[in-house]
Every structure is written in structure tokens, then in C-alpha cells.
Write a protein that holds these residues in place. Structure first.
Motif, PDB file in Angstrom:
ATOM      1  N   ALA A  43       0.738  -1.676  -0.237  1.00 23.66           N
ATOM      2  CA  ALA A  43      -0.043   0.118  -0.064  1.00 23.66           C
ATOM      3  C   ALA A  43       0.565   1.143  -0.030  1.00 23.66           C
ATOM      4  O   ALA A  43       0.911   2.718  -0.889  1.00 23.66           O
ATOM      5  CB  ALA A  43      -0.811   0.125   1.109  1.00 23.66           C
ATOM      6  N   TYR A 361      -4.150  -7.932  -1.005  1.00 24.62           N
ATOM      7  CA  TYR A 361      -3.316  -6.272  -1.896  1.00 24.62           C
ATOM      8  C   TYR A 361      -4.092  -5.442  -2.592  1.00 24.62           C
ATOM      9  O   TYR A 361      -3.086  -4.383  -2.458  1.00 24.62           O
ATOM     10  CB  TYR A 361      -2.247  -6.577  -2.669  1.00 24.62           C
ATOM     11  N   HIS A 362      -5.165  -5.268  -3.181  1.00 20.49           N
ATOM     12  CA  HIS A 362      -5.868  -3.488  -3.701  1.00 20.49           C
ATOM     13  C   HIS A 362      -5.842  -3.309  -3.024  1.00 20.49           C
ATOM     14  O   HIS A 362      -6.961  -2.772  -2.456  1.00 20.49           O
ATOM     15  CB  HIS A 362      -6.488  -4.896  -4.893  1.00 20.49           C
ATOM     16  N   TYR A 363      -5.005  -2.001  -2.464  1.00 24.95           N
ATOM     17  CA  TYR A 363      -5.395  -0.918  -2.066  1.00 24.95           C
ATOM     18  C   TYR A 363      -4.160   0.374  -2.393  1.00 24.95           C
ATOM     19  O   TYR A 363      -3.366  -0.493  -2.927  1.00 24.95           O
ATOM     20  CB  TYR A 363      -5.162  -0.968   0.034  1.00 24.95           C
ATOM     21  N   GLY A 364      -4.290   1.391  -2.218  1.00 17.35           N
ATOM     22  CA  GLY A 364      -3.126   2.453  -2.314  1.00 17.35           C
ATOM     23  C   GLY A 364      -2.821   2.450  -3.194  1.00 17.35           C
ATOM     24  O   GLY A 364      -3.568   2.112  -4.445  1.00 17.35           O
ATOM     25  N   GLN A 496     -12.967  -1.985  -4.137  1.00 14.14           N
ATOM     26  CA  GLN A 496     -11.746  -1.957  -3.510  1.00 14.14           C
ATOM     27  C   GLN A 496     -12.136  -0.752  -2.840  1.00 14.14           C
ATOM     28  O   GLN A 496     -11.732  -0.204  -1.493  1.00 14.14           O
ATOM     29  CB  GLN A 496     -10.276  -1.009  -4.889  1.00 14.14           C
ATOM     30  N   GLN A 497     -13.678  -0.217  -2.754  1.00 12.10           N
ATOM     31  CA  GLN A 497     -13.744   0.994  -2.219  1.00 12.10           C
ATOM     32  C   GLN A 497     -14.455   0.418  -0.848  1.00 12.10           C
ATOM     33  O   GLN A 497     -15.141   1.606  -0.038  1.00 12.10           O
ATOM     34  CB  GLN A 497     -14.465   1.671  -2.825  1.00 12.10           C
ATOM     35  N   PRO A 499     -13.626  -1.701   0.931  1.00 11.56           N
ATOM     36  CA  PRO A 499     -12.969  -3.106   1.523  1.00 11.56           C
ATOM     37  C   PRO A 499     -13.418  -3.704   3.152  1.00 11.56           C
ATOM     38  O   PRO A 499     -12.810  -4.530   2.740  1.00 11.56           O
ATOM     39  CB  PRO A 499     -11.627  -2.771   2.602  1.00 11.56           C
TER      40      PRO A 499
END
Length: 534
Positions: A43, A361-364, A496-497, A499
Motif C-alpha cells: 500500500a 493487496y488491492h489498496y493504495g 476496492q472502495q 474493503p
């Protein structure tokens, strides 16, 4: 060959299961904190030339650590230590510990000094493709110099762990890796802003965290050794080194280390080649493989490492007392546990990889492209999961008998096979081809080790394997179909929004899948409690 469940065998099987459960529990804590570490790094820094530089720099001391510590040294030290304790008693074994620690200390001191001086050359050998980015190459050299002494901490930790495991004190060695992850997390969260404000690249904070983590891991091992009266007394004179070299026990360790070093070197050469190849692919390839490898560590460590750690000293003791039936029965039990738990994990990684990568993992700074590429690598690794875990049980079947040469010969041939597979798979699948080649090589390696144990007469499968395999394969197939449907039913990257919604959804799916898997096994007549205690 069938073994009756006599009282003695029941006792050691329950003991093995409890010990493996303790190791797995603490290993789970280690892997959860390790995953949290990777999530924070992903992130904050994403997959870039600088994260590639950190991963390369961290792999260099880890490579030498696996050569000196968890690899050749442990494979030679633990069987000799267990045999010494069983045949000569505790006093002679304590003297062996002191002399082995003396030799290891001086070897590490010299290696660390040379590693710091040779950092630019080591980085070039490991990942010359980093020169595509001048900042990446420079950062890798600096962080390698900072982290190279980590090998000294971790090699001494491996010495302590070998002693504690031989005395059946599994909890402390299994728990210490948590400290590395906590240190790196703290360094990333609190140290990165301080480094940035001081004009240093923020990612350098991770290297400082690694060194702190190594010191902490060694620090918690020492009191455990002191309480057992096994704290090594290191000799700091040339005379002490001479005495250590002349000791029959240390000579035996060194003799076993020579082929073991070659065997471990084969695995590390394979890693070096793969890292070198990945560094010449698209920027981020080293990091995609690293993120996928972190997820692979959950099943390989929870199952394979835990079983290997527990079985090694027990197998060595059985060999020393010439109890061939117990030796074979322990291997059989370990392999059944591997199939029972690793096969459904492998199926899950193949059909449910994208949801796992997306949710974790799918953040930032971690993009959809990063999700796709990490998923491809994870599926490649997952194909060979059963082999990767089985090796952790099968290899101790050789090491405990102080037969290091056979696994080494197998590893050399598998290395050549893996590189031939790379020539075919990398042009087709890029970095994912590297992961798939490792997976396929692991399956070949495990199968070869199994055949070797059978031919040498060290392992005779007990009755019921055919029915057992059919039951596990049926349950795993149903599990895979369910996860395949769930994987395509929701847009995992599109959430993603929200989580917490997708974290809860994934946790629910995995929990229900596990319940369904074990319910299916129960429905087809597999008695889990009897298996764990057979």
C-alpha cells in the motif's frame, strides 16, 4: 505394511500432532504478521523499481542465511545433535553445542564483513536488470550493506532453534519470526516518514526494521536456552577454534554440511537465476513474485515447515535407536497430513487466486495491473504446492539418517529441469512462467524423494492409502468447483472502495469452504480424529 495402534505408538503420534499444532499456531501468527507487513509495503510503496530493490537486497542475506542457517547447517546439526543426545547423553551434547557455536560464530563474522564489502557485486549477480533504474541499483546496494549482518543474527537463531527443537521446546523458535514482521511494520509506519524528512528514501526504513527484527529474534531465544542450561559458550580464541575443529561431533557436522551446502545452494541458485530473469522483465516483476510468494508461505509454512521441524529430531532419535517401524510410521503419518491439507489448499490457490490477491493487496499504490500479475504468479506457485509441502516431510527422511547426498543429487537434476522449463515458459508467461517452473520442479522433486525412500526400505506405506486418496480428491474437487463459481460471481477488484465488505465476504467464503471440505470427508467415511492419532 500395517502398524497396530499400540500404547507407545499412540503416545508418540499424539505428541507429534500436539507439537506440530503448536508450531503451526505460532507459524500462523508469523505468517499473518508477515502478510500484514507485505500489505503495508504494497500500500505504501506499490510495485516499483525501489520495491524491487528492497526485495533484491533482502533476498541476498536471506540467501546466505538459508545456506548457513536454515539450510546446510540445520540439516547437518540437528541429526548429529539428536543422535549425540540419544547415544552419549546431555553432558557430551552440551560440549558439542559449545564447539558448534564457536565455529558458526567465527564463520558468520567473516561472512558478514565480506558481504558488506562485496554488496555492489552481489546485487549485480542477483539482479543486474535493476540497472534499468539508476535509483533502483543504488538503493539495492545501500540496503544490502545495511541488511547483510542480518545473516549473523538469523544463523545464531537457527542454532538456538535446533537446540530447543531437539529438547522438544518448539514454541519459542516458532514464535520468534513474528518479531521480524512487527519490527518491519513499525519501521514502515513510523520510520519511513522520519527517513523522508531527513532526505533519505523512505524505503530505507524497511532495511533498518529488518536489522532490528533480527536482533530481537536472537534476544528472545537466549533466555530459553539459559533456562535449559544450554546457552552456548562461544570461544573467542584461536585455541578454542582449534579444539572445535578437532571435535568428532563438529567434524561430523562439517562432513554432512558439505553435500548439504551443495543441495541448499542448488535451491538458492535457482532463486538467484529466477530473480535475475525477473529483473530483466517488466518493472515490478520481482515484487509480483515476492507478493505471491508471501501468500504461498501460509500453506508451506503452516503444513510443511511445521511438520518438518517436529519430525526431524524425532526421526533422528528413531534412527539412533534403530526403531525402523517407528521411523516409517512417522513418515507415513506426515505424508497423510500433507495430502489431507495441502491438496485442498493447492486447489484453492488455482481457482480462487484473484479474490485472494484482490482482497489482501488491492489498496493504495497497488493497482489492478498489479493484482492481475500477482494472481498469475500465485497460480503458478499453487500448481506445485503439494510438492513444495511434501518435500518438507520427505527430505527429513534422508537427513535424519544422515543421508544428505541423495537429496542433493535429486536437487541438482531438478534445478536443471527447472531452468529448461524456464526457457519454454518465460517467453509464454513472463514472470508467471518462473513461478510455474518452480511448482513443476517441486512436484518432480517430491516424487523422486518418495521413490527413493521406498527403494531404500526406509518408508513402507501403511494400509488404506488408495481409499484415503480417493476421499481427499473427491472433497477437493467439490471444493474447487464451489470456489470457482464464487470467484466469478463477484467483481473482487471492483469492491476496492468497500474493503471491509470484501474482507468479510472472503472470510465467509473460505470458512464455509473449509467446513464443506471436512463435512464431505466425514460424509465419505474419513475419520479425521483417528487419522490425526493413528
Amino acid at each position: 505394511m500395517h502398524f497396530s495402534p499400540g500404547p507407545g505408538r499412540y503416545t508418540w503420534r499424539v505428541s507429534l500432532f500436539r507439537s506440530a499444532s503448536v508450531v503451526s499456531l505460532f507459524t500462523l501468527a508469523s505468517r499473518i504478521t508477515g502478510l500484514a507487513r507485505e500489505l503495508l509495503i504494497a500500500a505504501m510503496f506499490g510495485a516499483s523499481a525501489l520495491t524491487d530493490a528492497f526485495n533484491v537486497a533482502f533476498r541476498i542475506p536471506n540467501l546466505f542465511r538459508r545456506l548457513f542457517a536454515e539450510g546446510a547447517f540445520s540439516q547437518a546439526f540437528v541429526p548429529v545433535l539428536a543422535a549425540s543426545r540419544a547415544q552419549q547423553g546431555n553432558d557430551a551434547t552440551r560440549l558439542l553445542i559449545d564447539r558448534a557455536a564457536t565455529l558458526l560464530f567465527w564463520a558468520l563474522l567473516i561472512t558478514s564483513a565480506l558481504g558488506v564489502a562485496a554488496a555492489p557485486w552481489l546485487v549485480w549477480v542477483m539482479a543486474s536488470g535493476l540497472k534499468q533504474s539508476a535509483d533502483g541499483m543504488e538503493a539495492a546496494v545501500v540496503m544490502t550493506r545495511w541488511m547483510f549482518p542480518y545473516i549473523a543474527f538469523m544463523s545464531l537463531v537457527a542454532l538456538a532453534a535446533g537446540i530447543l527443537n531437539t529438547w522438544k521446546k518448539f514454541a519459542v523458535p516458532a514464535a520468534t519470526p513474528v518479531l521480524l514482521n512487527v519490527a518491519v511494520i513499525g519501521a514502515a509506519y513510523f520510520g519511513a516518514p522520519l527517513f523522508q524528512s531527513s532526505g533519505w528514501p523512505p524505503i530505507y526504513a524497511l532495511a533498518a526494521g529488518v536489522m532490528l527484527g533480527g536482533a530481537l529474534q536472537l534476544g528472545v531465544q537466549l533466555p530459553a536456552l539459559w533456562r535449559l542450561g544450554l546457552l552456548p559458550r562461544i570461544g573467542f580464541s584461536l585455541g578454542a577454534c582449534r579444539e572445535a575443529l578437532q571435535d568428532p561431533g563438529t567434524q561430523r557436522i562439517l562432513k554432512l554440511m558439505a553435500p548439504a551446502l551443495l543441495g541448499v545452494s542448488v535451491a538458492q541458485i535457482s532463486l538467484l537465476i529466477n530473480t535475475q530473469v525477473a529483473s530483466h522483465l517488466a518493472p515490478g516483476s520481482v515484487s509480483w513474485l515476492s507478493y505471491a510468494d508471501r501468500l504461498m508461505e501460509f500453506p508451506t509454512a503452516l503444513l510443511g515447515v511445521a511438520l518438518g521441524v517436529v519430525l526431524m529430531p524425532q526421526l533422528a532419535a528413531a534412527k539412533a535407536t534403530e526403531d525402523a517401524a517407528r521411523y516409517s510410521a512417522m513418515l507415513d503419518w506426515g505424508l497423510r497430513i500433507v495430502v489431507l491439507l495441502a491438496l485442498p489448499c493447492a486447489v484453492a490457490l488455482l481457482v480462487f487466486a484473484k479474490p485472494l490477491v484482490s482482497v489482501l493487496y488491492h489498496y493504495g499504490a497497488f493497482t489492478v495491473q498489479d493484482v492481475t500479475q500477482t494472481t498469475a504468479a500465485l497460480m503458478g506457485y499453487g500448481f506445485g504446492l503439494l510438492g513444495l509441502v511434501a518435500i518438507k516431510v520427505l527430505a527429513p527422511g534422508y537427513y535424519a539418517s544422515q543421508d544428505v547426498r541423495t537429496p542433493v543429487k535429486i536437487a541438482v537434476v531438478v534445478l536443471l529441469l527447472t531452468q529448461l522449463l524456464n526457457l519454454v515458459l518465460v517467453p509464454l508467461l513472463a514472470h508467471a512462467g518462473l513461478a510455474l517452473a518452480i511448482g513443476l520442479g517441486a512436484l518432480v522433486n517430491a516424487a523422486w524423494l518418495w521413490v527413493g525412500l521406498r527403494r531404500q526400505g526406509r518408508y513402507q506405506p501403511s494400509a488404506g492409502w488408495g481409499r484415503f486418496l480417493a476421499q481427499v480428491c473427491l472433497a477437493s474437487t467439490l471444493l474447487g468447483l464451489a470456489l470457482w463459481w464464487v470467484s466469478g460471481h463477484w467483481d473482487w477488484t471492483g469492491m476496492q472502495q468497500t474493503p471491509w465488505q470484501r474482507v468479510g465476504l472472503m472470510a465467509g467464503v473460505l470458512a464455509l469452504s473449509a467446513l464443506g471440505y471436512f463435512a464431505t470427508l466425514h460424509g465419505v467415511g474419513l475419520k479425521l480424529r483417528a487419522l490425526l492419532r493413528r
